[in-house]
Design an enzyme around this catalytic site. Sequence first.
Site, short mmCIF file in Angstrom:
data_model
loop_
_atom_site.label_atom_id
_atom_site.label_comp_id
_atom_site.label_asym_id
_atom_site.label_seq_id
_atom_site.Cartn_x
_atom_site.Cartn_y
_atom_site.Cartn_z
N ASP A 57 0.86 -1.21 0.30
CA ASP A 57 -0.08 0.06 0.08
C ASP A 57 0.93 1.33 0.05
O ASP A 57 1.73 1.23 0.71
CB ASP A 57 -0.89 0.09 1.40
CG ASP A 57 -0.43 -0.14 2.47
OD1 ASP A 57 -0.12 0.80 3.29
OD2 ASP A 57 -0.11 -1.28 3.01
N GLU A 68 -7.38 4.95 12.23
CA GLU A 68 -6.26 4.90 13.34
C GLU A 68 -5.87 5.99 14.11
O GLU A 68 -5.00 5.98 14.80
CB GLU A 68 -4.96 4.23 12.71
CG GLU A 68 -4.49 5.13 11.55
CD GLU A 68 -3.18 4.41 10.75
OE1 GLU A 68 -2.27 4.48 11.27
OE2 GLU A 68 -3.32 3.92 9.76
#
Length: 403
Positions: free
Chosen positions: A31, A119
Amino acid sequence: MKWIKRWCFLLALSLLVLPVRAQAAVYEGLDVSVWQGEIDFSQVKAAGKEMVYIRAGYGLSEDSRFRENAEGARRAGMKVGFYFFVTATNQTQARAQAVYFSELIREYPYDCRPAVDFEQYGTLSKGELNGIALAFAETLEERTGKTPAFYTNASSAAEIWEPALTRYPLWIADYGPKEPTSLGYWTQWVGFQYEDNGRVPGIAGAVDLDRFTEGMLLEQGAEMPFLDVRPQDWYAKGVTELFERGLLQGITPDRFGPDRPAQRAAVVTMLYRLAGEPPGSGPTGFSDVPLDAWYGKAVRWAGGIGIARGAAPGEFLPARGVSRQALAVFLYRYGEYSGRDVEKRDNLQGYADRSQVAPWAEEAVQWAVAEGILRGTGRETLAPQATADRAQMAVMVQRFLEK
């Protein structure tokens, strides 16, 4: 994304719960975001990386290399997915950011589920975090028509995220172990970020490395095979979602058997898998449940914590059909066990047959009706003592999971 390092056999004529916590990884991937700078995706692909997740944006801002990365990865022939870094501190902001994400990726083709990367917690409570995550995921699904994946790390999966989020396939980060150390309430992962300091040709610096399963793909290789489940059927959504998550198979390879009775053993085994197959020792506690039966360990676990109780003195009666009120009781007890809020109640005044609810099931049925998990079989009938068929079971479990 960077983190601190830190749901067998086929049950004849009933539900099969698969004993998996992770699927086999089939795609090596990574990613990326603006932090990787300029990327030569042809080199990345030549190095064996087949799938790439690209950050589209964060908050209400676009990643400055989003479009460049999306076009480069597509030209290189990689399978492409997009993720979004959520910065919302309330549900209103979460919905606005999900709308923004859906607009960013609307004109770009992608092969993989859009992914929610939440997050940034600040001082938000566990309840607030779960509300924000659900608001973003639900809005994104409404806007794109696609079920997103949910990214988190092993610690947060274990400590923060509640069962309602498990309807979204899990992309988990855990650096070091060969398999994630915890999946929380999820039973399997579709993405595993195993390295945050990887090196790949075509990228000058460090990059996150991942393994992905077919569960990340929007068009999966194994389509639901059931000829007796049509898209317009009232139970199609429940059956489809549980099948896609590996929790459900048919009575034959191409038949689901929606009208067949659901069995007590199947309910308990599903809950056991949802709980992560907790270890145990000793006998099952029921004379008709040998430990080596396919459901033996599940019944031992469920009996030990009070989820499963005898249907006859000293017996569990695993093959008996489960009544609608008993299914509500199983789900209610699991909700208590897993720390869910099970305080809501409906007084059942809208149902003419409410007096048929057994005293031992009344509290659970009131809760299940209040939550929309158990619904009437008619405008004024609840049919609490009727045996639940496989269609009803699938739908009730699916409703429970998305609460």
